[in-house]
Design an enzyme around this catalytic site. Structure first.
Site, PDB file in Angstrom:
ATOM      1  N   TYR A   3      40.757   7.357   9.627  1.00 50.17           N
ATOM      2  CA  TYR A   3      39.344   7.157   9.968  1.00 50.17           C
ATOM      3  C   TYR A   3      38.477   8.065   9.094  1.00 50.17           C
ATOM      4  O   TYR A   3      37.522   7.611   8.453  1.00 50.17           O
ATOM      5  CB  TYR A   3      39.131   7.474  11.450  1.00 50.17           C
ATOM      6  CG  TYR A   3      37.733   7.241  11.930  1.00 50.17           C
ATOM      7  CD1 TYR A   3      37.368   6.024  12.489  1.00 50.17           C
ATOM      8  CD2 TYR A   3      36.760   8.228  11.828  1.00 50.17           C
ATOM      9  CE1 TYR A   3      36.073   5.793  12.933  1.00 50.17           C
ATOM     10  CE2 TYR A   3      35.463   8.019  12.260  1.00 50.17           C
ATOM     11  CZ  TYR A   3      35.132   6.805  12.811  1.00 50.17           C
ATOM     12  OH  TYR A   3      33.843   6.585  13.241  1.00 50.17           O
ATOM     13  N   GLY A  55      44.370   5.487  23.717  1.00 51.82           N
ATOM     14  CA  GLY A  55      44.816   5.166  22.353  1.00 51.82           C
ATOM     15  C   GLY A  55      44.753   3.682  22.076  1.00 51.82           C
ATOM     16  O   GLY A  55      45.432   3.167  21.195  1.00 51.82           O
ATOM     17  N   SER A 102      38.676   5.723  25.302  1.00 57.04           N
ATOM     18  CA  SER A 102      39.005   6.627  26.404  1.00 57.04           C
ATOM     19  C   SER A 102      38.487   8.033  26.107  1.00 57.04           C
ATOM     20  O   SER A 102      38.075   8.748  27.018  1.00 57.04           O
ATOM     21  CB  SER A 102      40.509   6.644  26.669  1.00 57.04           C
ATOM     22  OG  SER A 102      41.202   6.869  25.477  1.00 57.04           O
ATOM     23  N   ASP A 107      30.439   4.935  20.326  1.00 61.71           N
ATOM     24  CA  ASP A 107      31.227   4.976  21.557  1.00 61.71           C
ATOM     25  C   ASP A 107      30.521   5.764  22.643  1.00 61.71           C
ATOM     26  O   ASP A 107      30.395   5.316  23.788  1.00 61.71           O
ATOM     27  CB  ASP A 107      32.598   5.613  21.285  1.00 61.71           C
ATOM     28  CG  ASP A 107      33.382   4.835  20.252  1.00 61.71           C
ATOM     29  OD1 ASP A 107      32.959   3.708  19.917  1.00 61.71           O
ATOM     30  OD2 ASP A 107      34.397   5.349  19.767  1.00 61.71           O
ATOM     31  N   LEU A 116      39.637   1.506  23.187  1.00 64.70           N
ATOM     32  CA  LEU A 116      38.591   1.195  24.166  1.00 64.70           C
ATOM     33  C   LEU A 116      37.794   2.456  24.524  1.00 64.70           C
ATOM     34  O   LEU A 116      37.156   2.525  25.575  1.00 64.70           O
ATOM     35  CB  LEU A 116      39.198   0.562  25.422  1.00 64.70           C
ATOM     36  CG  LEU A 116      39.998  -0.729  25.206  1.00 64.70           C
ATOM     37  CD1 LEU A 116      40.570  -1.244  26.520  1.00 64.70           C
ATOM     38  CD2 LEU A 116      39.142  -1.803  24.555  1.00 64.70           C
ATOM     39  N   GLU A 162      31.870  -3.292  13.123  1.00 64.38           N
ATOM     40  CA  GLU A 162      32.901  -2.242  13.137  1.00 64.38           C
ATOM     41  C   GLU A 162      32.848  -1.374  11.885  1.00 64.38           C
ATOM     42  O   GLU A 162      32.677  -1.876  10.775  1.00 64.38           O
ATOM     43  CB  GLU A 162      34.274  -2.916  13.250  1.00 64.38           C
ATOM     44  CG  GLU A 162      35.229  -2.181  14.134  1.00 64.38           C
ATOM     45  CD  GLU A 162      34.761  -2.162  15.594  1.00 64.38           C
ATOM     46  OE1 GLU A 162      34.182  -1.132  16.013  1.00 64.38           O
ATOM     47  OE2 GLU A 162      34.983  -3.155  16.283  1.00 64.38           O
ATOM     48  N   HIS A 163      32.995  -0.061  12.108  1.00 63.43           N
ATOM     49  CA  HIS A 163      32.909   0.948  11.045  1.00 63.43           C
ATOM     50  C   HIS A 163      31.530   0.898  10.378  1.00 63.43           C
ATOM     51  O   HIS A 163      31.396   1.046   9.163  1.00 63.43           O
ATOM     52  CB  HIS A 163      34.055   0.771  10.023  1.00 63.43           C
ATOM     53  CG  HIS A 163      35.365   1.207  10.603  1.00 63.43           C
ATOM     54  ND1 HIS A 163      35.787   2.517  10.588  1.00 63.43           N
ATOM     55  CD2 HIS A 163      36.326   0.517  11.253  1.00 63.43           C
ATOM     56  CE1 HIS A 163      36.963   2.606  11.201  1.00 63.43           C
ATOM     57  NE2 HIS A 163      37.315   1.403  11.617  1.00 63.43           N
TER      58      HIS A 163
HETATM   59  C1  GLA Z   1      35.746   4.650  16.565  1.00 58.79           C
HETATM   60  C2  GLA Z   1      34.600   5.650  16.414  1.00 58.79           C
HETATM   61  C3  GLA Z   1      33.240   4.933  16.388  1.00 58.79           C
HETATM   62  C4  GLA Z   1      33.224   3.789  15.378  1.00 58.79           C
HETATM   63  C5  GLA Z   1      34.472   2.895  15.550  1.00 58.79           C
HETATM   64  C6  GLA Z   1      34.592   1.873  14.459  1.00 58.79           C
HETATM   65  O1  GLA Z   1      35.706   4.035  17.815  1.00 58.79           O
HETATM   66  O2  GLA Z   1      34.609   6.591  17.458  1.00 58.79           O
HETATM   67  O3  GLA Z   1      32.222   5.868  16.107  1.00 58.79           O
HETATM   68  O4  GLA Z   1      33.098   4.259  14.072  1.00 58.79           O
HETATM   69  O5  GLA Z   1      35.670   3.662  15.549  1.00 58.79           O
HETATM   70  O6  GLA Z   1      33.560   0.954  14.527  1.00 58.79           O
END
Ligand code: GLA
Length: 390
Positions: free
Chosen positions: A226, A125, A130, A176, A128, A36-37
């Protein structure tokens, strides 16, 4: 709603007098198993496409308008292909398709007027994806009905990321859009976000199920936080690059961070990124060996790192994960997606799912005042056309 009901709904919304054919499509949400991230830091991620997602139906019309309606939400928006297309707060969800239309036109695509209806079963939101599901869906639909039935899916993902970055102003990575465009049934995708090389890994869970736990806490201020995290990672990279050449933050060593990054917050951000990308490779290896306990353990470690070092969890996600991992039927849990609310995931013994959801639900609600939702994840294919001809 099944495909035929969806088509009926289309006729209700747009009438039956136009005898052009209706084309139907489905675009999945995604869950990130670990990593993640990391995507915007050039490391490894391990997402999979879900069977939950968004349906889209499209039919040509004889003028220059693209009509956008959702069966789930307001407003209805009409886009004139001959007028400039700009982001408008009031258009809410419809800004995503608007962004796609604008970028396709800018790229020289010839678009024709059409009526479009969307209907989804993906909580929005909720982390997942969307938004990626919608962006990829609209792009896929418009190009498909324009004759491009066999498009380059990595290119599709990149295009949609660009729309989200430039039109929506969210500086997201590629994960995503890539998962939604490239998903494969019963497989997760090990993606190197630096090179975009990828490998499908069978997602075999034996006696366990992947449970998605929606905190039902909306992701407030998620976009600005973010972008802030992304800025912090760029700041660390800048400091390291004053000392040595390095391609991305995931390739920096812990020693370099300790030596050169003096700020405590930046140090912690970097520690998460470097450790998380390593956890992904280890997790994929353990999954391949059928070591689900080891895999699930890394999921929990990932959550702890996102909580303490990256600080993107919050009370609801932390409570949900704590409630889950204290149950003996659960072998590991973590937040998924951007964080700041949304969903967590857990690996839970399939024969005790009921016991698990009842117990976690009760304790979570008692501690947060929010009622959670649970879904057992099924891993599905990426965006596709579906037959709705009958
Ligand atoms: C969101 C962003 C992705 C990714 C995640 C965290 O979903 O759209 O690109 O950075 O956060 O892993």
């Amino acid at each position: 709603m099944n495909v035929l009901q969806f088509k009926d709904r289309f006729h209700k919304e747009y009438g039956s007098s136009n005898n052009q054919p209706i084309h139907c499509f489905f675009s999945p949400g995604r869950v990130n198993l670990i990593g993640e991230h990391i995507d915007y830091n050039g490391g490894y991620v391990f997402p999979a496409a879900l069977s939950l997602g968004i349906y889209g139906a499209i039919r040509f019309r004889s003028d220059n308008l693209i009509q956008l309606k959702s069966a789930n939400t307001e407003p209805i928006v009409s886009v004139d292909l001959k007028q400039p297309i700009v982001f408008n707060e009031k258009d809410r969800w419809a800004n995503y398709p608007k962004g796609v239309i604008k970028h396709l036109l800018d790229d020289g695509c010839l678009l024709k007027g059409c009526d479009i209806l969307f209907s989804g079963n993906l909580p929005d939101g909720a982390g997942l994806s969307s938004s990626a599901a919608l962006l990829v869906l609209v792009t896929f639909m418009l190009r498909y009905v324009g004759g491009e039935t066999n498009m380059d899916r990595v290119g599709l993902a990149k295009f949609c990321q660009q729309v989200e970055n430039q039109f929506m102003g969210v500086n997201c990575g590629i994960m995503d859009q890539f998962s939604v465009a490239m998903g494969r049934q019963d497989h997760a995708i090990l993606l190197d976000c630096d090179t975009l090389q990828y490998k499908y890994t069978p997602f075999v869970l034996g006696e366990y199920s992947l449970v998605i736990m929606n905190t039902n806490k909306k992701r407030e201020l998620a976009d600005s936080k973010y972008n802030q995290r992304r800025g912090e990672c760029e700041a660390v990279l800048g400091i390291i690059r004053e000392q040595r050449q390095v391609a991305s933050l995931c390739q920096v060593s812990f020693e370099d961070v300790e030596e050169y990054v003096k700020d405590d917050v930046l140090q912690r951000r970097a520690r998460h990124v470097i450790s998380e990308s390593r956890r992904v490779l280890l997790a994929v290896e353990l999954l391949g060996q059928g070591d689900l306990t080891g895999f699930a353990n890394l999921m929990t470690q990932s959550h702890i790192s996102l909580k303490n070092d990256y600080e993107v969890t919050g009370l609801e996600l932390d409570t949900m994960v704590e409630c889950a991992i204290k149950r003996t039927e659960c072998i590991g849990a973590r937040m998924t997606g951007a964080g700041f609310g949304g969903c967590a995931i857990a690996l839970v013994a399939t024969d005790q799912l009921e016991l698990f959801t009842v117990a976690v639900s009760q304790e979570y609600e008692q501690k947060t005042g929010l009622k959670p939702d649970f879904y057992v994840a099924r891993i599905s294919d990426g965006v596709k056309a579906i037959d709705c001809s009958s």
